[in-house]
Design a protein around this motif. Structure first.
Motif, PDB file in Angstrom:
ATOM      1  N   ARG A  54       0.800  -1.221   0.000  1.00 19.86           N
ATOM      2  CA  ARG A  54       0.000   0.000   0.000  1.00 19.86           C
ATOM      3  C   ARG A  54       0.837   1.276   0.000  1.00 19.86           C
ATOM      4  O   ARG A  54       0.306   2.357   0.196  1.00 19.86           O
ATOM      5  N   THR A  55       2.138   1.190  -0.224  1.00 22.92           N
ATOM      6  CA  THR A  55       2.962   2.384  -0.358  1.00 22.92           C
ATOM      7  C   THR A  55       2.757   2.977  -1.746  1.00 22.92           C
ATOM      8  O   THR A  55       2.791   2.270  -2.739  1.00 22.92           O
ATOM      9  N   ARG A  56       2.526   4.281  -1.805  1.00 25.91           N
ATOM     10  CA  ARG A  56       2.348   4.965  -3.089  1.00 25.91           C
ATOM     11  C   ARG A  56       3.710   5.445  -3.576  1.00 25.91           C
ATOM     12  O   ARG A  56       4.474   6.050  -2.827  1.00 25.91           O
ATOM     13  N   LEU A  57       4.002   5.191  -4.850  1.00 21.86           N
ATOM     14  CA  LEU A  57       5.284   5.551  -5.426  1.00 21.86           C
ATOM     15  C   LEU A  57       5.077   6.370  -6.687  1.00 21.86           C
ATOM     16  O   LEU A  57       4.083   6.222  -7.394  1.00 21.86           O
ATOM     17  N   LYS A  58       6.043   7.215  -6.971  1.00 19.90           N
ATOM     18  CA  LYS A  58       6.049   8.033  -8.179  1.00 19.90           C
ATOM     19  C   LYS A  58       6.732   7.243  -9.292  1.00 19.90           C
ATOM     20  O   LYS A  58       7.740   6.573  -9.052  1.00 19.90           O
ATOM     21  N   VAL A  59       6.194   7.309 -10.509  1.00 20.36           N
ATOM     22  CA  VAL A  59       6.797   6.630 -11.657  1.00 20.36           C
ATOM     23  C   VAL A  59       7.669   7.641 -12.396  1.00 20.36           C
ATOM     24  O   VAL A  59       7.208   8.728 -12.744  1.00 20.36           O
ATOM     25  N   VAL A  60       8.946   7.300 -12.626  1.00 19.14           N
ATOM     26  CA  VAL A  60       9.893   8.258 -13.196  1.00 19.14           C
ATOM     27  C   VAL A  60      10.353   7.859 -14.592  1.00 19.14           C
ATOM     28  O   VAL A  60      11.477   8.154 -14.984  1.00 19.14           O
ATOM     29  N   ASP A  61       9.484   7.192 -15.345  1.00 21.90           N
ATOM     30  CA  ASP A  61       9.798   6.908 -16.742  1.00 21.90           C
ATOM     31  C   ASP A  61       8.634   7.368 -17.614  1.00 21.90           C
ATOM     32  O   ASP A  61       7.632   7.877 -17.110  1.00 21.90           O
ATOM     33  N   ASN A  62       8.774   7.196 -18.927  1.00 12.74           N
ATOM     34  CA  ASN A  62       7.732   7.660 -19.840  1.00 12.74           C
ATOM     35  C   ASN A  62       6.829   6.522 -20.319  1.00 12.74           C
ATOM     36  O   ASN A  62       6.398   6.503 -21.458  1.00 12.74           O
ATOM     37  N   SER A  63       6.517   5.596 -19.431  1.00 11.67           N
ATOM     38  CA  SER A  63       5.650   4.472 -19.775  1.00 11.67           C
ATOM     39  C   SER A  63       4.175   4.867 -19.798  1.00 11.67           C
ATOM     40  O   SER A  63       3.360   4.127 -20.327  1.00 11.67           O
ATOM     41  N   GLY A  64       3.824   5.992 -19.222  1.00 10.48           N
ATOM     42  CA  GLY A  64       2.442   6.455 -19.205  1.00 10.48           C
ATOM     43  C   GLY A  64       1.838   6.505 -17.819  1.00 10.48           C
ATOM     44  O   GLY A  64       0.850   7.197 -17.601  1.00 10.48           O
ATOM     45  N   ALA A  65       2.400   5.798 -16.857  1.00  7.91           N
ATOM     46  CA  ALA A  65       1.890   5.828 -15.491  1.00  7.91           C
ATOM     47  C   ALA A  65       2.493   7.007 -14.737  1.00  7.91           C
ATOM     48  O   ALA A  65       3.626   7.413 -15.000  1.00  7.91           O
ATOM     49  N   LYS A  66       1.708   7.574 -13.821  1.00 10.20           N
ATOM     50  CA  LYS A  66       2.209   8.674 -12.988  1.00 10.20           C
ATOM     51  C   LYS A  66       2.459   8.211 -11.559  1.00 10.20           C
ATOM     52  O   LYS A  66       3.474   8.539 -10.969  1.00 10.20           O
ATOM     53  N   ARG A  67       1.490   7.495 -10.979  1.00  7.37           N
ATOM     54  CA  ARG A  67       1.592   7.009  -9.598  1.00  7.37           C
ATOM     55  C   ARG A  67       1.173   5.544  -9.565  1.00  7.37           C
ATOM     56  O   ARG A  67       0.248   5.139 -10.274  1.00  7.37           O
ATOM     57  N   VAL A  68       1.857   4.764  -8.740  1.00  3.66           N
ATOM     58  CA  VAL A  68       1.502   3.366  -8.542  1.00  3.66           C
ATOM     59  C   VAL A  68       1.425   3.082  -7.046  1.00  3.66           C
ATOM     60  O   VAL A  68       1.968   3.840  -6.229  1.00  3.66           O
ATOM     61  N   MET A  69       0.742   1.994  -6.703  1.00  2.79           N
ATOM     62  CA  MET A  69       0.669   1.551  -5.316  1.00  2.79           C
ATOM     63  C   MET A  69       1.260   0.147  -5.237  1.00  2.79           C
ATOM     64  O   MET A  69       0.893  -0.734  -6.023  1.00  2.79           O
ATOM     65  N   CYS A  70       2.158  -0.050  -4.306  1.00  6.22           N
ATOM     66  CA  CYS A  70       2.831  -1.340  -4.153  1.00  6.22           C
ATOM     67  C   CYS A  70       1.826  -2.388  -3.667  1.00  6.22           C
ATOM     68  O   CYS A  70       1.104  -2.160  -2.693  1.00  6.22           O
ATOM     69  N   ILE A  71       1.807  -3.510  -4.357  1.00  7.56           N
ATOM     70  CA  ILE A  71       0.977  -4.639  -3.941  1.00  7.56           C
ATOM     71  C   ILE A  71       1.810  -5.638  -3.151  1.00  7.56           C
ATOM     72  O   ILE A  71       1.385  -6.147  -2.122  1.00  7.56           O
ATOM     73  N   GLN A  72       3.030  -5.899  -3.651  1.00  2.00           N
ATOM     74  CA  GLN A  72       3.876  -6.889  -2.997  1.00  2.00           C
ATOM     75  C   GLN A  72       5.334  -6.638  -3.339  1.00  2.00           C
ATOM     76  O   GLN A  72       5.659  -6.310  -4.479  1.00  2.00           O
ATOM     77  N   ALA A  73       6.204  -6.786  -2.355  1.00  4.39           N
ATOM     78  CA  ALA A  73       7.648  -6.753  -2.593  1.00  4.39           C
ATOM     79  C   ALA A  73       8.088  -8.183  -2.869  1.00  4.39           C
ATOM     80  O   ALA A  73       7.771  -9.095  -2.108  1.00  4.39           O
ATOM     81  N   LEU A  74       8.783  -8.406  -3.984  1.00  3.64           N
ATOM     82  CA  LEU A  74       9.079  -9.774  -4.398  1.00  3.64           C
ATOM     83  C   LEU A  74      10.165 -10.433  -3.566  1.00  3.64           C
ATOM     84  O   LEU A  74      10.145 -11.639  -3.392  1.00  3.64           O
ATOM     85  N   LYS A  75      11.135  -9.678  -3.059  1.00  2.77           N
ATOM     86  CA  LYS A  75      12.176 -10.278  -2.233  1.00  2.77           C
ATOM     87  C   LYS A  75      12.148  -9.642  -0.854  1.00  2.77           C
ATOM     88  O   LYS A  75      11.988  -8.439  -0.726  1.00  2.77           O
ATOM     89  N   GLY A  76      12.339 -10.456   0.141  1.00  5.66           N
ATOM     90  CA  GLY A  76      12.398  -9.940   1.504  1.00  5.66           C
ATOM     91  C   GLY A  76      11.028  -9.893   2.152  1.00  5.66           C
ATOM     92  O   GLY A  76      10.035  -9.552   1.524  1.00  5.66           O
ATOM     93  N   ARG A  77      10.975 -10.233   3.396  1.00  6.18           N
ATOM     94  CA  ARG A  77       9.708 -10.247   4.119  1.00  6.18           C
ATOM     95  C   ARG A  77       9.319  -8.868   4.616  1.00  6.18           C
ATOM     96  O   ARG A  77       8.154  -8.569   4.775  1.00  6.18           O
ATOM     97  N   ARG A  78      10.313  -8.015   4.859  1.00  6.30           N
ATOM     98  CA  ARG A  78      10.019  -6.724   5.475  1.00  6.30           C
ATOM     99  C   ARG A  78       9.588  -5.673   4.470  1.00  6.30           C
ATOM    100  O   ARG A  78       8.883  -4.751   4.816  1.00  6.30           O
ATOM    101  N   GLY A  79      10.040  -5.791   3.239  1.00  5.35           N
ATOM    102  CA  GLY A  79       9.695  -4.793   2.245  1.00  5.35           C
ATOM    103  C   GLY A  79      10.809  -4.618   1.234  1.00  5.35           C
ATOM    104  O   GLY A  79      11.808  -5.328   1.256  1.00  5.35           O
ATOM    105  N   ALA A  80      10.625  -3.657   0.344  1.00  3.23           N
ATOM    106  CA  ALA A  80      11.583  -3.430  -0.735  1.00  3.23           C
ATOM    107  C   ALA A  80      12.477  -2.238  -0.422  1.00  3.23           C
ATOM    108  O   ALA A  80      12.061  -1.294   0.247  1.00  3.23           O
ATOM    109  N   ARG A  81      13.696  -2.298  -0.928  1.00  5.08           N
ATOM    110  CA  ARG A  81      14.652  -1.206  -0.819  1.00  5.08           C
ATOM    111  C   ARG A  81      15.131  -0.832  -2.207  1.00  5.08           C
ATOM    112  O   ARG A  81      14.540  -1.257  -3.203  1.00  5.08           O
TER     113      ARG A  81
END
Length: 169
Positions: A54-81
């Motif tokens: 549920r962390t909101r992140l800014k998208v910094v490429d030109n793929s068309g998305a502006k903001r995304v919300m994290c659903i799952q971190a693929l590695k690590g139990r605590r979260g993504a770095r």
């Protein structure tokens, strides 16, 4: 002089804490007021943690998305770095982009507000949390990346992102 200063500090402290909704008129000593004020200030400071669900992140490429919300971190139990891959849902998108609102996408974290230590002893921390959208093979969807990108992504095997970045921090 010190008594005058402590009485002024306690008055200022009481007025600040009242503005937060707490009434400390029953406080008897100035040091009690200042202690409660310092606890209030520590509580109100932003805590910088891992990028988690549920962390909101800014998208910094030109793929068309502006903001995304994290659903799952693929590695690590605590979260993504920095450099970790996440699964995210697009919350805001540009009208004619490659991705649309509601799409579930993969992304690589390129900027994180949580500080990270480097090998030389320095620490790196960014003001915001940002991500670059990638496909399942790890190749970027967009063709440009905006803003600084840390060189630690080379260790995580995201060399293509570093070649597209305009500034490597």
């Amino acid at each position: 002089m010190s008594a005058f200063l402590s009485s002024k500090l306690s008055t200022v402290g009481r007025s600040l804490i009242r503005s937060f909704g707490n009434d400390l008129s029953a406080a008897k000593a100035p040091h009690e007021t200042m202690t409660k004020l310092s606890y209030q200030c520590l509580f109100l400071q932003q805590q910088r943690t891992f990028i988690q669900m549920r962390t909101r992140l800014k998208v910094v490429d030109n793929s068309g998305a502006k903001r995304v919300m994290c659903i799952q971190a693929l590695k690590g139990r605590r979260g993504a770095r920095l450099g970790d891959t996440i699964i995210a849902s697009v919350k805001e998108a540009q009208p004619n982009g490659k991705v649309k609102k509601g799409d579930v996408v993969y992304g690589v974290v390129v900027r994180a507000a949580m500080q990270r230590s480097r090998c030389d002893g320095s620490e790196i921390r960014f003001d915001d949390n940002a991500v670059v959208l990638v496909n399942k093979q790890g190749e970027p969807i967009g063709t440009r990346i905006y803003g600084p990108v840390p060189h630690e992504l080379r260790k995580k095997k995201h060399v293509k992102i570093l070649t597209l970045a305009e500034h490597i921090a």
